[in-house]
Design a protein around this motif. Structure first.
Motif, PDB file in Angstrom:
ATOM      1  N   ALA A 340       0.851  -1.190   0.000  1.00 28.17           N
ATOM      2  CA  ALA A 340       0.000   0.000   0.000  1.00 28.17           C
ATOM      3  C   ALA A 340       0.885   1.238   0.000  1.00 28.17           C
ATOM      4  N   THR A 341       0.469   2.261  -0.715  1.00 28.87           N
ATOM      5  CA  THR A 341       1.247   3.486  -0.832  1.00 28.87           C
ATOM      6  C   THR A 341       0.402   4.686  -0.430  1.00 28.87           C
ATOM      7  N   PRO A 342       1.041   5.757   0.040  1.00 29.56           N
ATOM      8  CA  PRO A 342       0.278   6.947   0.434  1.00 29.56           C
ATOM      9  C   PRO A 342      -0.188   7.743  -0.780  1.00 29.56           C
ATOM     10  N   ASN A 343      -1.316   8.377  -0.646  1.00 22.94           N
ATOM     11  CA  ASN A 343      -1.847   9.296  -1.670  1.00 22.94           C
ATOM     12  C   ASN A 343      -2.054   8.642  -3.025  1.00 22.94           C
ATOM     13  N   GLY A 344      -2.269   7.325  -3.020  1.00 21.92           N
ATOM     14  CA  GLY A 344      -2.519   6.651  -4.292  1.00 21.92           C
ATOM     15  C   GLY A 344      -1.317   6.585  -5.201  1.00 21.92           C
ATOM     16  N   MET A 345      -0.132   6.777  -4.667  1.00 20.80           N
ATOM     17  CA  MET A 345       1.093   6.766  -5.473  1.00 20.80           C
ATOM     18  C   MET A 345       1.367   5.354  -5.978  1.00 20.80           C
ATOM     19  N   PRO A 346       1.555   5.188  -7.280  1.00 21.64           N
ATOM     20  CA  PRO A 346       1.958   3.870  -7.771  1.00 21.64           C
ATOM     21  C   PRO A 346       3.391   3.581  -7.326  1.00 21.64           C
ATOM     22  N   PHE A 347       3.602   2.388  -6.780  1.00 22.26           N
ATOM     23  CA  PHE A 347       4.947   2.088  -6.287  1.00 22.26           C
ATOM     24  C   PHE A 347       5.899   1.964  -7.470  1.00 22.26           C
ATOM     25  N   PRO A 348       7.063   2.605  -7.395  1.00 20.80           N
ATOM     26  CA  PRO A 348       7.999   2.529  -8.524  1.00 20.80           C
ATOM     27  C   PRO A 348       8.461   1.096  -8.764  1.00 20.80           C
ATOM     28  N   THR A 349       8.630   0.767 -10.017  1.00 18.20           N
ATOM     29  CA  THR A 349       9.173  -0.549 -10.347  1.00 18.20           C
ATOM     30  C   THR A 349      10.665  -0.570 -10.042  1.00 18.20           C
ATOM     31  N   VAL A 350      11.265  -1.753 -10.113  1.00 16.61           N
ATOM     32  CA  VAL A 350      12.669  -1.906  -9.749  1.00 16.61           C
ATOM     33  C   VAL A 350      13.390  -2.680 -10.844  1.00 16.61           C
ATOM     34  N   GLY A 381      14.164  -1.330 -20.976  1.00 16.43           N
ATOM     35  CA  GLY A 381      12.777  -1.141 -20.582  1.00 16.43           C
ATOM     36  C   GLY A 381      12.491  -1.076 -19.106  1.00 16.43           C
ATOM     37  N   ARG A 382      13.487  -1.316 -18.276  1.00 18.12           N
ATOM     38  CA  ARG A 382      13.313  -1.276 -16.807  1.00 18.12           C
ATOM     39  C   ARG A 382      12.363  -2.369 -16.319  1.00 18.12           C
ATOM     40  N   ASP A 383      12.186  -2.410 -14.996  1.00 18.25           N
ATOM     41  CA  ASP A 383      11.293  -3.372 -14.340  1.00 18.25           C
ATOM     42  C   ASP A 383      11.616  -4.799 -14.778  1.00 18.25           C
ATOM     43  N   ARG A 384      12.877  -5.149 -14.690  1.00 15.45           N
ATOM     44  CA  ARG A 384      13.287  -6.490 -15.093  1.00 15.45           C
ATOM     45  C   ARG A 384      14.569  -6.902 -14.374  1.00 15.45           C
ATOM     46  N   VAL A 385      14.856  -8.179 -14.428  1.00 13.20           N
ATOM     47  CA  VAL A 385      16.046  -8.749 -13.805  1.00 13.20           C
ATOM     48  C   VAL A 385      16.976  -9.231 -14.915  1.00 13.20           C
ATOM     49  N   ILE A 386      18.201  -8.731 -14.918  1.00 13.99           N
ATOM     50  CA  ILE A 386      19.176  -9.105 -15.940  1.00 13.99           C
ATOM     51  C   ILE A 386      20.405  -9.714 -15.272  1.00 13.99           C
TER      52      ILE A 386
END
Length: 396
Positions: A340-350, A381-386
């Motif tokens: 859950a995040t405050p203020n409806g913030m989408p959690f950043p991907t990693v 593209g981010r949000d991935r494991v390399i």
């Protein structure tokens, strides 16, 4: 040769006052901790209660004895409050006040003008109970958050010592209560083993020992706090970069000698600047803290997790192959998506870059390979494991 009760009470008061002054200036003024404040309050109440008892046998005992009993019970209740603070638990005033109030009422109703032991049974039972509760709290104390983050965390010897001494003190007062109710304060057994003279002497010795243990505990906690400030990231509680490199280098050398393999992960929160710009820095801090907490919840206690810099984190997984490291990175991201995040913030991907911890290589080389893999993850593209190209199957 009998013991002089008045002299022993004066000695007890002097010892308690000395302990109060020393503890206040040596421990409380440097740490300002809540449990130190409670112990100072307990010592002050013991001094005041002992002083009130000096009027026993005079025309003033009608108010002095009830006051002394009430203050002593309030002192043991303060010890209980201090142990709750030490364990990070709150303290409610109603339970704290119950013992002193019941003692005061019982003493006032028990003809204190002529009865030296007015309200004695309630006082003895209250002191035994509150110190027993304090002992229980001490046995429940766990290492502090900073200590828990250290793999070598152990239970403080000072806490164990305090728990044992508190338990012994409670047991003594429990036996004193039983003897008081069974044979009365004028009975031979009570006077010989649990009378005011013996009890004052025993309590004086215990007070000095407990104060010494409290001082040792205060020093331990202060030292741990300084260590934490020097080795931990203040925002996330993870190892800072310097401490991570120190511990990981030592672990790396040990693994190389044994021929074991492990994995190193570099992780970076995607578009983190946009989170700060759009939702504010508190939201960004929340994201960093949530990532750190998630890592701690997934990796083993033997693994190392550090904040490498900014929104970048580093994880060393001894004895974990790269295939399993990829799964762990995926688990971290999966759990973050459910956070859950405050203020409806989408959690950043990693994005993650992984390198193998092979024998014959060094930590700096693994970090370089993981960093290049992380750059590839972001570039594609981010949000991935390399996995590092040097460690992919079929390479070499």
């Amino acid at each position: 040769m009998g013991l002089d009760t008045t002299s022993l009470r004066v000695a007890f008061g002097v010892v308690a006052l000395t302990m109060l002054v020393l503890f206040y200036f040596v421990s409380y003024r440097t740490s300002r901790s809540t449990y130190c404040a409670w112990w100072c309050a307990a010592l002050a109440l013991f001094v005041a209660g002992s002083g009130a008892y000096l009027l026993d046998g005079t025309s003033q005992q009608v108010w002095a004895n009830p006051l002394g009993s009430t203050l002593l019970v309030a002192g043991t209740s303060s010890v209980w409050g201090g142990t709750r603070a030490l364990g990070g638990r709150g303290f409610q005033w109603a339970p704290f006040a119950t013992g002193p109030v019941l003692t005061a009422v019982a003493a006032v109703l028990d003809d204190p003008a002529t009865n030296t032991w007015a309200g004695g049974a309630v006082m003895l039972a209250s002191m035994s109970l509150t110190v027993a509760l304090a002992s229980r709290e001490l046995w429940l104390v766990r290492p502090s958050p900073a200590e828990l983050l250290r793999r070598e965390a152990t239970f403080s010897p000072a806490v164990r010592t305090l728990a044992i001494m508190s338990g012994g003190f409670s047991a003594y007062y429990a036996m004193r209560f039983v003897s008081f109710v069974w044979v009365g304060p004028d009975g031979e057994v009570f006077e010989r083993y649990f009378g005011s003279e013996v009890t004052t002497l025993v309590t004086t010795v215990l007070l000095a020992a407990i104060s010494f243990s409290m001082t040792s505990l205060s020093y331990e906690r202060e030292t741990e706090e300084l260590r934490s400030q020097a080795t931990r990231d203040g925002l996330t509680g993870l190892l800072n970069r310097t401490e991570f490199m120190r511990q990981a280098s030592a672990e790396w050398r040990a693994k190389n000698r044994s021929g074991a393999q492990g994995s190193l992960i570099l992780a970076d929160l995607d578009f983190f600047k946009a989170v700060n710009d759009t939702y504010g820095h508190p939201a960004g801090d929340y994201a960093l803290q949530a990532f750190a907490a998630t890592c701690r919840g997934i990796v083993r206690s033997s693994d190392l997790v550090g904040r490498y810099g900014g929104e970048e984190f580093i994880i060393f997984l001894p004895d974990v192959p790269t295939a399993r490291a990829e799964q762990i990175a995926g688990q971290i991201s999966g759990r973050l998506r459910e956070t859950a995040t405050p203020n409806g913030m989408p959690f950043p991907t990693v994005s993650y870059g992984i390198a193998a911890a092979d024998d014959g290589t060094d930590l700096a080389d693994a970090i370089d390979r993981a960093d290049r893999a992380l750059y590839e993850a972001k570039a594609t593209g981010r949000d991935r494991v390399i996995l590092s190209s040097d460690d992919r199957p079929g390479r070499g």
